[in-house]
Write a protein that holds these residues in place. Structure first.
Motif, short mmCIF file in Angstrom:
data_model
loop_
_atom_site.label_atom_id
_atom_site.label_comp_id
_atom_site.label_asym_id
_atom_site.label_seq_id
_atom_site.Cartn_x
_atom_site.Cartn_y
_atom_site.Cartn_z
N ALA A 174 -13.52 3.00 12.50
CA ALA A 174 -12.96 2.71 11.16
C ALA A 174 -11.83 3.57 10.89
O ALA A 174 -11.81 4.57 11.06
CB ALA A 174 -14.12 2.73 10.06
N VAL B 89 -3.73 9.37 6.54
CA VAL B 89 -4.89 8.36 7.19
C VAL B 89 -6.23 9.12 7.65
O VAL B 89 -5.99 10.21 7.69
CB VAL B 89 -4.21 7.53 8.31
N GLU C 166 -11.69 -2.26 9.59
CA GLU C 166 -12.68 -2.17 10.72
C GLU C 166 -12.32 -3.44 11.87
O GLU C 166 -12.28 -4.49 11.39
CB GLU C 166 -14.08 -2.52 10.50
N THR D 118 0.93 -1.05 -0.06
CA THR D 118 0.12 0.00 0.06
C THR D 118 0.83 1.25 0.03
O THR D 118 0.35 2.37 -0.44
CB THR D 118 -0.97 0.03 1.04
N ILE E 51 -9.02 2.50 -2.34
CA ILE E 51 -9.04 2.95 -0.85
C ILE E 51 -9.37 1.76 0.07
O ILE E 51 -9.97 0.66 -0.44
CB ILE E 51 -10.25 3.81 -0.93
N VAL E 52 -8.52 1.84 1.17
CA VAL E 52 -8.67 0.67 2.09
C VAL E 52 -9.53 1.04 3.39
O VAL E 52 -9.18 1.99 4.05
CB VAL E 52 -7.42 0.13 2.51
N LYS E 53 -10.66 0.30 3.81
CA LYS E 53 -11.09 0.61 5.03
C LYS E 53 -10.94 -0.68 6.02
O LYS E 53 -11.13 -1.89 5.53
CB LYS E 53 -12.77 0.69 4.79
N TRP F 107 -9.59 4.64 7.50
CA TRP F 107 -9.40 4.79 6.11
C TRP F 107 -8.02 5.22 5.81
O TRP F 107 -7.42 5.98 6.16
CB TRP F 107 -10.39 5.61 5.70
N VAL F 108 -7.57 4.67 4.43
CA VAL F 108 -6.48 4.84 3.78
C VAL F 108 -6.25 4.79 2.48
O VAL F 108 -7.20 3.81 1.90
CB VAL F 108 -5.12 4.13 4.63
N GLY F 109 -5.72 5.63 1.83
CA GLY F 109 -5.55 5.28 0.35
C GLY F 109 -4.32 4.19 -0.06
O GLY F 109 -3.29 4.37 0.87
N ASP G 105 -12.60 7.34 11.23
CA ASP G 105 -13.98 7.60 11.54
C ASP G 105 -14.31 7.15 12.89
O ASP G 105 -14.86 6.24 12.98
CB ASP G 105 -14.78 7.12 10.23
#
Length: 94
Positions: A76, A66, A91, A61, A87-89, A78-80, A69
């Protein structure tokens, strides 16, 4: 971290060498989240205990910016993905 009341710094060493955190954000629980530029892992730091939780991502990645949320339960992350044009989420299950 700098405590303005005591004027003292606190530092935490990442659990793996070459983690290379680039950006950090706190969540609603006071935990710090970051991603590695080199080892494709997300780190969550409990700033009260100093304990780290690591999450290995499924592909390369090169994490830079970063976003946490805190409006969700659980929080959560999130990151590109610079290497995957996605886009990666994340949890957490705990």
């Amino acid at each position: 971290m700098f405590d303005t009341r005591t004027e003292a710094f606190t530092e935490w060493t990442a659990p793996r060498p070459w983690s290379q955190p680039y950006d950090v954000q706190l969540d609603k629980h006071g935990e710090a989240w970051t991603g590695s530029m080199l080892n494709d892992r997300v780190l969550r730091l409990d700033t009260k205990t100093g304990a780290f939780t690591e999450y290995l991502l499924p592909r390369s990645t090169n994490i830079r910016r970063v976003f946490v949320d805190s409006s969700t339960t659980p929080v959560a992350f999130w990151v590109g993905s610079n290497h995957g044009a996605s886009i990666v989420k994340l949890e957490p299950l705990d």
